[in-house]
Design an enzyme around this catalytic site. Structure first.
Site, PDB file in Angstrom:
ATOM      1  N   THR A 155       0.830  -1.210   0.000  1.00 55.75           N
ATOM      2  CA  THR A 155       0.000   0.000   0.000  1.00 55.75           C
ATOM      3  C   THR A 155       0.869   1.267   0.000  1.00 55.75           C
ATOM      4  OG1 THR A 155      -1.684  -1.200   1.253  1.00 55.75           O
ATOM      5  CG2 THR A 155      -1.840   1.193   1.277  1.00 55.75           C
ATOM      6  N   VAL A 156       1.803   1.348   0.937  1.00 56.02           N
ATOM      7  CA  VAL A 156       2.594   2.582   1.065  1.00 56.02           C
ATOM      8  C   VAL A 156       3.669   2.667  -0.028  1.00 56.02           C
ATOM      9  CG1 VAL A 156       4.003   3.994   2.613  1.00 56.02           C
ATOM     10  CG2 VAL A 156       2.171   2.581   3.566  1.00 56.02           C
ATOM     11  N   ASP A 182      -1.234  -0.947  17.780  1.00 56.76           N
ATOM     12  CA  ASP A 182      -0.717   0.010  16.794  1.00 56.76           C
ATOM     13  C   ASP A 182      -0.754   1.432  17.389  1.00 56.76           C
ATOM     14  OD1 ASP A 182      -0.118   0.714  13.793  1.00 56.76           O
ATOM     15  OD2 ASP A 182      -1.788   2.014  14.365  1.00 56.76           O
ATOM     16  N   LYS A 192       2.377   4.068  18.440  1.00 55.49           N
ATOM     17  CA  LYS A 192       2.437   5.473  18.009  1.00 55.49           C
ATOM     18  C   LYS A 192       2.528   6.406  19.214  1.00 55.49           C
ATOM     19  CE  LYS A 192      -0.058   4.558  13.732  1.00 55.49           C
ATOM     20  NZ  LYS A 192      -1.386   4.335  13.175  1.00 55.49           N
ATOM     21  N   GLY A 221      -0.214   8.962   9.660  1.00 55.24           N
ATOM     22  CA  GLY A 221      -0.309   8.885   8.194  1.00 55.24           C
ATOM     23  C   GLY A 221       0.220  10.128   7.523  1.00 55.24           C
ATOM     24  N   VAL A 225       3.595   7.848  12.406  1.00 59.55           N
ATOM     25  CA  VAL A 225       2.466   8.292  13.242  1.00 59.55           C
ATOM     26  C   VAL A 225       1.613   9.287  12.455  1.00 59.55           C
ATOM     27  CG1 VAL A 225       1.751   9.292  15.439  1.00 59.55           C
ATOM     28  CG2 VAL A 225       3.966   8.153  15.288  1.00 59.55           C
TER      29      VAL A 225
HETATM   30  P1  NAP Z   1       1.721  -4.049   2.827  1.00 66.25           P
HETATM   31  O1  NAP Z   1       0.686  -3.502   1.919  1.00 66.25           O
HETATM   32  O2  NAP Z   1       1.459  -5.329   3.531  1.00 66.25           O
HETATM   33  O3  NAP Z   1       3.084  -4.169   1.988  1.00 66.25           O
HETATM   34  C1  NAP Z   1       4.257  -4.736   2.506  1.00 66.25           C
HETATM   35  C2  NAP Z   1       5.261  -4.876   1.372  1.00 66.25           C
HETATM   36  O4  NAP Z   1       6.494  -5.315   1.887  1.00 66.25           O
HETATM   37  C3  NAP Z   1       4.858  -5.886   0.302  1.00 66.25           C
HETATM   38  O5  NAP Z   1       5.247  -5.406  -0.962  1.00 66.25           O
HETATM   39  C4  NAP Z   1       5.678  -7.142   0.664  1.00 66.25           C
HETATM   40  O6  NAP Z   1       6.055  -7.905  -0.468  1.00 66.25           O
HETATM   41  C5  NAP Z   1       6.925  -6.531   1.260  1.00 66.25           C
HETATM   42  N1  NAP Z   1       7.501  -7.335   2.328  1.00 66.25           N
HETATM   43  C6  NAP Z   1       6.996  -7.589   3.550  1.00 66.25           C
HETATM   44  N2  NAP Z   1       7.842  -8.340   4.272  1.00 66.25           N
HETATM   45  C7  NAP Z   1       8.905  -8.579   3.476  1.00 66.25           C
HETATM   46  C8  NAP Z   1      10.120  -9.298   3.656  1.00 66.25           C
HETATM   47  N3  NAP Z   1      10.407  -9.922   4.800  1.00 66.25           N
HETATM   48  N4  NAP Z   1      11.002  -9.315   2.636  1.00 66.25           N
HETATM   49  C9  NAP Z   1      10.728  -8.682   1.472  1.00 66.25           C
HETATM   50  N5  NAP Z   1       9.597  -7.977   1.246  1.00 66.25           N
HETATM   51  C10 NAP Z   1       8.700  -7.918   2.248  1.00 66.25           C
HETATM   52  O7  NAP Z   1       2.077  -2.987   3.964  1.00 66.25           O
HETATM   53  P2  NAP Z   1       1.764  -1.425   3.971  1.00 66.25           P
HETATM   54  O8  NAP Z   1       0.340  -1.205   4.371  1.00 66.25           O
HETATM   55  O9  NAP Z   1       2.275  -0.799   2.741  1.00 66.25           O
HETATM   56  O10 NAP Z   1       2.618  -0.960   5.246  1.00 66.25           O
HETATM   57  C11 NAP Z   1       4.024  -0.862   5.150  1.00 66.25           C
HETATM   58  C12 NAP Z   1       4.571  -0.197   6.407  1.00 66.25           C
HETATM   59  O11 NAP Z   1       4.013   1.120   6.531  1.00 66.25           O
HETATM   60  C13 NAP Z   1       4.204  -0.904   7.708  1.00 66.25           C
HETATM   61  O12 NAP Z   1       5.251  -0.722   8.637  1.00 66.25           O
HETATM   62  C14 NAP Z   1       2.962  -0.149   8.184  1.00 66.25           C
HETATM   63  O13 NAP Z   1       2.769  -0.238   9.576  1.00 66.25           O
HETATM   64  C15 NAP Z   1       3.328   1.256   7.769  1.00 66.25           C
HETATM   65  N6  NAP Z   1       2.195   2.159   7.560  1.00 66.25           N
HETATM   66  C16 NAP Z   1       1.159   1.771   6.795  1.00 66.25           C
HETATM   67  C17 NAP Z   1       0.100   2.665   6.571  1.00 66.25           C
HETATM   68  C18 NAP Z   1      -1.094   2.295   5.728  1.00 66.25           C
HETATM   69  O14 NAP Z   1      -2.023   3.104   5.630  1.00 66.25           O
HETATM   70  N7  NAP Z   1      -1.111   1.114   5.102  1.00 66.25           N
HETATM   71  C19 NAP Z   1       0.153   3.946   7.137  1.00 66.25           C
HETATM   72  C20 NAP Z   1       1.263   4.316   7.917  1.00 66.25           C
HETATM   73  C21 NAP Z   1       2.284   3.413   8.120  1.00 66.25           C
HETATM   74  P3  NAP Z   1       4.970  -8.638  -1.429  1.00 66.25           P
HETATM   75  O15 NAP Z   1       4.179  -7.530  -2.045  1.00 66.25           O
HETATM   76  O16 NAP Z   1       5.789  -9.376  -2.429  1.00 66.25           O
HETATM   77  O17 NAP Z   1       4.162  -9.508  -0.509  1.00 66.25           O
HETATM   78  N1  HSE Z   2      -3.041   0.501  10.475  1.00 68.75           N
HETATM   79  C1  HSE Z   2      -2.704   1.858  10.705  1.00 68.75           C
HETATM   80  C2  HSE Z   2      -3.955   2.645  11.032  1.00 68.75           C
HETATM   81  C3  HSE Z   2      -2.033   2.439   9.489  1.00 68.75           C
HETATM   82  O1  HSE Z   2      -5.060   2.143  10.756  1.00 68.75           O
HETATM   83  O2  HSE Z   2      -3.858   3.745  11.566  1.00 68.75           O
HETATM   84  C4  HSE Z   2      -1.489   3.829   9.725  1.00 68.75           C
HETATM   85  O3  HSE Z   2      -0.437   3.814  10.648  1.00 68.75           O
END
Ligand code: NAP
Ligand code: HSE
Length: 433
Positions: free
Chosen positions: A14-15, A202, A206, A135, A133
């Site tokens: 996603t990110v 989570d 934060k 977003g 923290v």
């Molecule tokens: P996600 O959609 O699950 O994507 C994770 C990505 O990392 C995928 O591309 C995955 O590969 C890759 N990956 C995971 N573990 C791996 C490993 N061990 N080796 C190699 N590649 C690996 O996660 P996300 O939502 O983007 O979140 C990413 C980070 O941002 C997290 O720390 C989350 O807490 C933080 N975050 C997310 C949001 C949000 O709104 N989603 C907001 C703020 C912060 P594949 O695609 O091949 O499976």
């Molecule tokens: N899972 C987290 C949330 C993503 O819902 O706030 C942003 O850090």
């Protein structure tokens, strides 16, 4: 134009997809700000064959982390893969290879932030984590730059988008908890394991980061009292509405007496007039109270691909500006104070309490008498008849200490007329307004 800056990504979910999209779609903004372009050199994923949310040159993808963290062409490593152990290993390696690191990973920073900042500093590298923290809200820099000269004594807010989305849909649209959670997952707000969201972990991570940056003390995860929303009952949400109260998952960090800290994450009833009560869906909002500035509030999208990627890119730009000035590696935050946990007799708030009681003469008098003895007064009371000779009594107390309230609960449970203490929650904002 000067040489492009090369970025390596760890993760393309996603990110990560949002980061690539911003680098592509906003390239001219970056060139304007930096006088040079930014390009993506390599991207680590787990599965090379997975369908991606964006179009990307397949040759950029790799499953070998060294092609990112040890790649001589890469200046800045962006960690957006999540998880703790692998992410920590790759970030440490990147820093030891003199690469600057930007991460959105609150799990990692809550656990290992001070250690990683030290390694970054020793290697003359930046380690920034604005996206960890709030977003897309520029919150951490608001604290560390905007409010740098102040003494912050309270941070309170909604810091988890998923639970705020779920609570909004449950209370405003009558959606079930399960349906709302599924939708939050589809929209990319939830963590890979959404129990971290709904159990409050989570938000707790934060709050650790916010409390550390605000109070300059090494707040750790075990210092936080955490309660999630998975056991919340619609009954309380509905009673709350009758009392002009809105249920939110609130993170609260308070500093008193110089070094007493209280950090909690818990479902909390807010007066409908409280500004946080109208923060809905995946939006986050954080109040910061400083000695000089007074009350400030930061508001914006707390999760999602492009908002979070915007915060990541703000860090990337900050790193590159530091590179151009030759000033990387100054520690983001220098902790300076010891800490003690605030005892329960010094934590004061209002409380909501729901009791299941016998529906008979004198019940209310015995409950009132007990509260009188404990020095707790009622702000509001609601009584509704229940099934087979029982009733619900809902009380909103005036302010009292957590210790006093807990003692009162114990005594209530011993009362013959009280069948069960069903639930209780902290209340913030003047409930009477
Ligand atoms: P996600 O959609 O699950 O994507 C994770 C990505 O990392 C995928 O591309 C995955 O590969 C890759 N990956 C995971 N573990 C791996 C490993 N061990 N080796 C190699 N590649 C690996 O996660 P996300 O939502 O983007 O979140 C990413 C980070 O941002 C997290 O720390 C989350 O807490 C933080 N975050 C997310 C949001 C949000 O709104 N989603 C907001 C703020 C912060 P594949 O695609 O091949 O499976
Ligand atoms: N899972 C987290 C949330 C993503 O819902 O706030 C942003 O850090």
């Amino acid at each position: 134009m000067d040489k492009e800056i090369s970025v390596g990504l760890l993760g393309l979910g996603t990110v990560g997809s949002g980061v690539i999209k911003i680098i592509e779609d906003h390239q001219e903004v970056l060139v304007h700000q930096l006088g040079r372009g930014v390009k993506v050199e390599k991207v680590l994923v787990r599965n090379l064959d997975k369908a991606r949310q964006i179009e990307i040159d397949h040759d950029l993808l790799t499953t070998n982390s060294d092609e990112v963290v040890s790649n001589p062409n890469i200046d800045v490593v962006v960690e957006v893969m999540g998880g703790v152990e692998d992410a920590r290993e790759y970030i440490l390696k990147a820093l030891q290879n003199k690469k600057h690191v930007v991460t959105a990973n609150k799990d990692l920073i809550a656990l290992y932030g001070p250690e990683l900042e030290q390694v970054a500093h020793e290697n003359g590298c930046d380690l920034f984590y604005e996206a960890s923290v709030g977003g897309g809200i520029p919150l951490l820099r608001g604290l560390t730059d905007g409010l740098v000269s102040d003494r912050i004594h309270q941070v309170m807010g909604i810091v988890n988008g998923t639970t705020n989305y779920i609570l909004t849909k449950m209370s405003q649209e009558g959606q079930s908890y399960e349906d709302a959670l599924r939708k939050a997952q589809e929209l990319g707000f939830a963590e890979a394991d959404p129990t971290a969201d709904v159990d409050g972990l989570d938000a707790a991570r934060k709050m650790v980061i916010l409390a550390r940056l605000s109070f300059l003390t090494n707040v750790e995860l075990e210092d936080v009292e955490v309660e999630g929303i998975s056991n919340l009952s619609l009954t309380d949400i509905e009673y709350g509405k009758k009392l002009d109260l809105t249920m939110k998952l609130i993170g609260f960090a308070n500093l008193t007496n110089g070094n007493h800290i209280e950090v909690t994450v818990q479902p909390t009833f807010l007066s409908n007039t409280h500004p946080l009560a109208s923060v809905n869906d995946e939006y986050n909002a954080v109040y910061v109270n400083g000695e000089a500035v007074g009350e400030t509030m930061f508001y914006g999208p707390g999760a999602g691909s492009l908002p979070t990627a915007t915060a990541v890119m703000s860090d990337v730009v900050a790193v590159i500006k530091n590179m151009l000035l030759g000033v990387n590696g100054k520690q983001y935050v220098k902790l300076r104070y010891d800490k003690e946990i605030t005892p329960a007799d010094q934590r004061v708030s209002q409380f909501y309490l729901r009791l299941h009681v016998k529906d008979e003469l004198g019940v209310f008098a015995s409950i009132s008498e007990l509260f009188n003895q404990m020095g707790i007064s009622f702000e509001r009371i609601l009584q509704t008849p229940g099934k087979k000779g029982f009733a619900d009594i809902i009380v909103v107390t005036h302010k009292t200490s957590l210790q006093n309230f807990r003692d009162a609960l114990k005594k209530l449970e011993e009362l013959d007329v009280v069948d069960k203490v069903e639930s209780y929650f902290r209340v913030e904002g003047d409930a009477q307004k």
